[in-house]
Design a protein around this motif. Structure first.
Motif, mmCIF file in Angstrom:
data_model
loop_
_atom_site.group_PDB
_atom_site.id
_atom_site.type_symbol
_atom_site.label_atom_id
_atom_site.label_comp_id
_atom_site.label_asym_id
_atom_site.label_seq_id
_atom_site.Cartn_x
_atom_site.Cartn_y
_atom_site.Cartn_z
ATOM 1 N N VAL A 69 0.840 -1.198 0.000
ATOM 2 C CA VAL A 69 0.000 0.000 0.000
ATOM 3 C C VAL A 69 0.873 1.245 0.000
ATOM 4 N N VAL A 70 1.913 1.245 0.821
ATOM 5 C CA VAL A 70 2.833 2.389 0.848
ATOM 6 C C VAL A 70 3.486 2.546 -0.527
ATOM 7 N N ALA A 71 3.926 1.446 -1.118
ATOM 8 C CA ALA A 71 4.559 1.501 -2.437
ATOM 9 C C ALA A 71 3.599 2.030 -3.493
ATOM 10 N N LEU A 72 2.336 1.719 -3.339
ATOM 11 C CA LEU A 72 1.329 2.182 -4.283
ATOM 12 C C LEU A 72 1.287 3.704 -4.356
ATOM 13 N N PHE A 73 1.502 4.345 -3.226
ATOM 14 C CA PHE A 73 1.388 5.795 -3.165
ATOM 15 C C PHE A 73 2.711 6.533 -3.319
ATOM 16 N N VAL A 74 3.846 5.866 -3.129
ATOM 17 C CA VAL A 74 5.108 6.607 -3.126
ATOM 18 C C VAL A 74 6.084 6.222 -4.231
ATOM 19 N N THR A 75 5.855 5.138 -4.949
ATOM 20 C CA THR A 75 6.830 4.744 -5.957
ATOM 21 C C THR A 75 6.157 4.410 -7.278
ATOM 22 N N GLN A 76 6.916 4.588 -8.320
ATOM 23 C CA GLN A 76 6.432 4.231 -9.648
ATOM 24 C C GLN A 76 7.167 3.011 -10.188
ATOM 25 N N GLY A 77 8.236 2.619 -9.541
ATOM 26 C CA GLY A 77 9.065 1.529 -10.023
ATOM 27 C C GLY A 77 8.589 0.159 -9.572
ATOM 28 N N HIS A 78 9.127 -0.842 -10.219
ATOM 29 C CA HIS A 78 8.912 -2.247 -9.863
ATOM 30 C C HIS A 78 7.433 -2.634 -9.860
ATOM 31 N N ARG A 79 6.697 -2.101 -10.818
ATOM 32 C CA ARG A 79 5.257 -2.361 -10.870
ATOM 33 C C ARG A 79 4.944 -3.847 -11.052
ATOM 34 N N ARG A 80 5.707 -4.525 -11.881
ATOM 35 C CA ARG A 80 5.466 -5.951 -12.116
ATOM 36 C C ARG A 80 5.720 -6.757 -10.844
ATOM 37 N N LEU A 81 6.811 -6.462 -10.147
ATOM 38 C CA LEU A 81 7.116 -7.155 -8.896
ATOM 39 C C LEU A 81 6.014 -6.920 -7.864
ATOM 40 N N ARG A 82 5.560 -5.679 -7.765
ATOM 41 C CA ARG A 82 4.495 -5.363 -6.807
ATOM 42 C C ARG A 82 3.207 -6.107 -7.152
ATOM 43 N N SER A 83 2.905 -6.224 -8.441
ATOM 44 C CA SER A 83 1.705 -6.958 -8.867
ATOM 45 C C SER A 83 1.829 -8.442 -8.555
ATOM 46 N N VAL A 84 3.007 -8.996 -8.775
ATOM 47 C CA VAL A 84 3.231 -10.422 -8.481
ATOM 48 C C VAL A 84 3.087 -10.672 -6.978
ATOM 49 N N LEU A 85 3.669 -9.802 -6.159
ATOM 50 C CA LEU A 85 3.531 -9.950 -4.706
ATOM 51 C C LEU A 85 2.074 -9.820 -4.282
ATOM 52 N N ALA A 86 1.364 -8.857 -4.859
ATOM 53 C CA ALA A 86 -0.045 -8.657 -4.506
ATOM 54 C C ALA A 86 -0.875 -9.899 -4.837
ATOM 55 N N VAL A 87 -0.642 -10.497 -5.992
ATOM 56 C CA VAL A 87 -1.417 -11.686 -6.349
ATOM 57 C C VAL A 87 -0.986 -12.883 -5.495
ATOM 58 N N ALA A 88 0.287 -12.976 -5.144
ATOM 59 C CA ALA A 88 0.741 -14.071 -4.276
ATOM 60 C C ALA A 88 0.093 -13.963 -2.895
ATOM 61 N N PHE A 89 0.037 -12.744 -2.347
ATOM 62 C CA PHE A 89 -0.617 -12.559 -1.045
ATOM 63 C C PHE A 89 -2.109 -12.883 -1.149
ATOM 64 N N LYS A 132 -2.585 1.440 -15.149
ATOM 65 C CA LYS A 132 -1.527 1.750 -16.116
ATOM 66 C C LYS A 132 -0.609 2.868 -15.659
ATOM 67 N N GLU A 133 -1.149 3.883 -15.018
ATOM 68 C CA GLU A 133 -0.330 5.016 -14.622
ATOM 69 C C GLU A 133 -0.260 5.059 -13.101
ATOM 70 N N PRO A 134 0.940 5.031 -12.525
ATOM 71 C CA PRO A 134 1.077 5.059 -11.068
ATOM 72 C C PRO A 134 0.467 6.324 -10.474
ATOM 73 N N ILE A 135 -0.007 6.218 -9.252
ATOM 74 C CA ILE A 135 -0.687 7.320 -8.574
ATOM 75 C C ILE A 135 0.217 8.538 -8.447
ATOM 76 N N GLY A 136 1.481 8.356 -8.113
ATOM 77 C CA GLY A 136 2.389 9.488 -7.961
ATOM 78 C C GLY A 136 2.509 10.290 -9.238
ATOM 79 N N LYS A 137 2.522 9.624 -10.384
ATOM 80 C CA LYS A 137 2.632 10.310 -11.665
ATOM 81 C C LYS A 137 1.355 11.089 -11.956
ATOM 82 N N LEU A 138 0.199 10.522 -11.606
ATOM 83 C CA LEU A 138 -1.054 11.232 -11.810
ATOM 84 C C LEU A 138 -1.098 12.521 -10.991
#
Length: 145
Positions: A69-89, A132-138
Motif C-alpha cells: 500500500v505504501v509503495a502504491l502511493f510513493v513509488t512508480q518503479g517495480h510495478r510488475r514485482l508489486r503486482s506479483v507480490l499482490a497476487v501471491a498474497f 496503467k499510470e502510477p498514482i504518484g505520476k497522476l
C-alpha cells in the motif's frame, strides 16, 4: 483523475475494517492475526513445520500488504514485482477459503464477514497495482494542469 486512487484508498479501508469484524469462528481479525503471530514465534507449533510456514504466511502477507500500500502511493518503479507480490498474497489468503471449502464436511460457516472483507482488500490491492499510470505520476500531472 482520482480513479486510480480509489482502489488504493478502498483497500486501506477494507483492510482496517476487517480486523474489527468477526473473521473466524468467534474471533475477530485481530484475534486471527494474534493466533498466526503466536505460531510464527513457535508457540504450540514446531518451527519450520508445514503449519508454521502456512500460518506464518498470513503474518507475512499482512506486513507485505502494508508495504505494498505504501509503495502504491510513493513509488512508480517495480510495478510488475508489486503486482506479483499482490497476487501471491491474495492467493495465500484465498487458500484459507479453499481449505475450508474442501473439508468434509465443509467448514465455510466458520469464515465470517471479516475474512471476506480482508480477502477483498487483497483483491483491491492487486487491482490498484494493475493501473496503467502510477498514482504518484497522476498527482504530478494534475499539479501541472
Amino acid at each position: 483523475m482520482k480513479t486510480p486512487r480509489n482502489p488504493g484508498l478502498g483497500t486501506i479501508v477494507a483492510f482496517v475494517i476487517s480486523y474489527f469484524l468477526p473473521a473466524y469462528g468467534d474471533g475477530s481479525g485481530f484475534t486471527c492475526l494474534r493466533f498466526c503471530g503466536e505460531i510464527l514465534s513457535g508457540h504450540d507449533t514446531e518451527i519450520l513445520s508445514g503449519a508454521w510456514f502456512y500460518y506464518s504466511g498470513f503474518v507475512i502477507a499482512n506486513v507485505g500488504f502494508i508495504g505494498l500500500v505504501v509503495a502504491l502511493f510513493v513509488t512508480q518503479g517495480h510495478r510488475r514485482l508489486r503486482s506479483v507480490l499482490a497476487v501471491a498474497f491474495f492467493l495465500h489468503v484465498f487458500s484459507w477459503f479453499v481449505l475450508h471449502l474442501f473439508q468434509n464436511p465443509s467448514q465455510l460457516t466458520e469464515l465470517k464477514l471479516g475474512y471476506y472483507v480482508w480477502l477483498g482488500a487483497y483483491g483491491l490491492l492487486f487491482v490498484a497495482h494493475l493501473w496503467k499510470e502510477p498514482i504518484g505520476k497522476l498527482e504530478s500531472n494534475a499539479s501541472l494542469a
